[in-house]
Design an enzyme around this catalytic site. Structure first.
Site, PDB file in Angstrom:
ATOM      1  N   CYS A   1       1.236  -1.460  15.919  1.00  0.00           N
ATOM      2  CA  CYS A   1       1.157  -1.257  14.325  1.00  0.00           C
ATOM      3  C   CYS A   1       0.435  -2.385  13.487  1.00  0.00           C
ATOM      4  O   CYS A   1       0.860  -3.545  13.609  1.00  0.00           O
ATOM      5  CB  CYS A   1       2.738  -1.089  13.704  1.00  0.00           C
TER       6      CYS A   1
ATOM      7  N   SER B   1      11.165   6.530  15.401  1.00  0.00           N
ATOM      8  CA  SER B   1      10.038   5.913  16.281  1.00  0.00           C
ATOM      9  C   SER B   1      10.432   5.760  17.634  1.00  0.00           C
ATOM     10  O   SER B   1      11.055   4.799  17.998  1.00  0.00           O
ATOM     11  CB  SER B   1       9.568   4.966  15.543  1.00  0.00           C
ATOM     12  N   LEU B   2      10.236   6.467  18.403  1.00  0.00           N
ATOM     13  CA  LEU B   2      10.299   6.413  19.999  1.00  0.00           C
ATOM     14  C   LEU B   2       9.168   5.806  20.719  1.00  0.00           C
ATOM     15  O   LEU B   2       9.656   4.537  21.298  1.00  0.00           O
ATOM     16  CB  LEU B   2      10.718   7.790  20.509  1.00  0.00           C
TER      17      LEU B   2
ATOM     18  N   GLU C   1       0.860  -1.097   0.091  1.00  0.00           N
ATOM     19  CA  GLU C   1      -0.208  -0.018   0.022  1.00  0.00           C
ATOM     20  C   GLU C   1       0.902   1.160  -0.126  1.00  0.00           C
ATOM     21  O   GLU C   1       1.972   1.399   0.463  1.00  0.00           O
ATOM     22  CB  GLU C   1      -0.870   0.063   1.191  1.00  0.00           C
TER      23      GLU C   1
ATOM     24  N   CYS D   1      -0.919   6.753  10.009  1.00  0.00           N
ATOM     25  CA  CYS D   1       0.024   6.175  10.478  1.00  0.00           C
ATOM     26  C   CYS D   1      -0.098   4.757  11.410  1.00  0.00           C
ATOM     27  O   CYS D   1      -1.214   4.796  11.959  1.00  0.00           O
ATOM     28  CB  CYS D   1       0.960   7.020  11.543  1.00  0.00           C
TER      29      CYS D   1
END
Length: 344
Positions: A118, A211-212, A90, A335
């Protein structure tokens, strides 16, 4: 060998093999990137023998990805592409009021790193994309009259886990091909240290986003298993080195998960993580992201007031921070939401 790895290298080699003058390759790339011609047979300026060879090698179209499903919202368009082997990925196009167009592309089919929040990770890892498959996502948008103002590697997959990433960036920044400035490209990572180091050396002006999602090592390891391999403390040292070498800002993404990482203690720990790092610490910027719910995870959306409070704590301590404006969540294009849903 390296030269012929991508389709553009193969095209150049094909011109040579047919004993044609070098300018034929220039005519070919201008037809693709200036005239937006997607069908090799339609590039009439080229000799028929070259056109036939191109079709035999690559198929009728320049772009190899095939759109099989699209979904639109007011400012976002999500596309499901099918690849030549039947796998699917995607990509998302975003259009802002000023006319600026930004594109979020995938680097892998699925993802194997298993970040708990995620949706992409729930699909598992299938394979890396080739450099051509990565850049062909953008070619599709370009051939459909979109302006490639900015590009982000924030789609499916961890970009630095794909060895083809740097070949793709080379294609995107080649002035005879896409011709994008490095500063128009952003690569997001969960903290793959060797990838960050390689970016620092090869493409120092490309934007880097980390990304933390938690300032605490143990909690981050639970949310993001990669932290066990590349601990946060070591990643931060690598990011320091990146800033010192490039003089460029590093964006730190922080997804707000209700009751998980949104406490005052978390905000203060983020401050502690970024303060007193050195004279370059002002080049860290926190990007707070409202969690986008999916049916693949159980986390909850955080209220806007709580996010603003978290942001306020950071700013009062002198940390550069903003709350990201979200586009596309209603079509699962925001996101953490990309997950082949429309192929089911």
């Amino acid at each position: 060998m390296k030269q012929t790895k991508t389709k553009y290298g193969k095209m150049k080699q094909m011109v040579s093999n047919l004993k044609l003058p070098d300018y034929r390759y220039e005519q070919l790339t201008k037809a693709i990137f200036h005239q937006r011609i997607d069908n090799f047979d339609d590039i009439h300026i080229l000799p028929k023998a070259l056109r036939m060879s191109l079709v035999n090698e690559f198929g009728k179209n320049v772009s190899s990805v095939i759109p099989v499903f699209s979904q639109d919202s007011k400012q976002a368009r999500k596309l499901l592409f099918e690849l030549t082997d039947g796998e699917r990925i995607e990509a998302v196009g975003l259009k802002y009021k000023q006319g600026w167009e930004s594109f979020c592309i995938s680097s892998q089919c699925g993802c194997g790193f298993g970040c708990r929040f995620c949706a992409t990770g729930s699909a598992g890892f299938k394979r890396n994309l080739t450099a051509d498959e990565i850049t062909d996502q953008l070619l599709y948008f370009y051939f459909n009259n979109h302006r490639l103002n900015s590009i982000s590697f924030m789609g499916m997959g961890e970009a630095f886990a794909n060895p083809e990433l740097f070949d793709a960036v080379k294609i995107l920044t080649d002035q005879n091909l896409f011709g994008l400035s490095q500063r128009r490209i952003t690569i997001s990572t969960i903290g793959i240290i060797p990838g960050i180091q390689r970016l620092t050396k090869k493409f120092p002006q490309v934007n880097l986003a980390f990304s933390l999602h938690s300032p605490f090592e143990s909690q981050r390891s639970d949310l993001m298993p990669i932290n066990k391999r590349f601990p946060l403390n070591e990643v931060m040292k690598t990011l320091d080195e990146h800033i010192i070498h490039t003089g460029r800002r590093v964006f730190i993404a922080y997804i707000m998960l209700e009751g998980i990482n949104d406490s005052k203690e978390h905000a203060e720990a983020v401050v502690g993580l970024l303060k007193n790092r050195g004279s370059w610490e002002h080049l860290y910027h926190i990007d707070l992201i409202p969690y986008n719910s999916t049916d693949k995870t159980t986390f909850k959306f955080q209220s806007s007031s709580a996010i603003k409070q978290f942001c306020s704590t950071l700013k009062k301590a002198g940390i550069s921070a903003t709350v990201r404006t979200q586009f596309g969540s209603e079509i699962s294009a925001a996101c953490g939401q990309l997950c082949y849903e429309n192929e089911l």
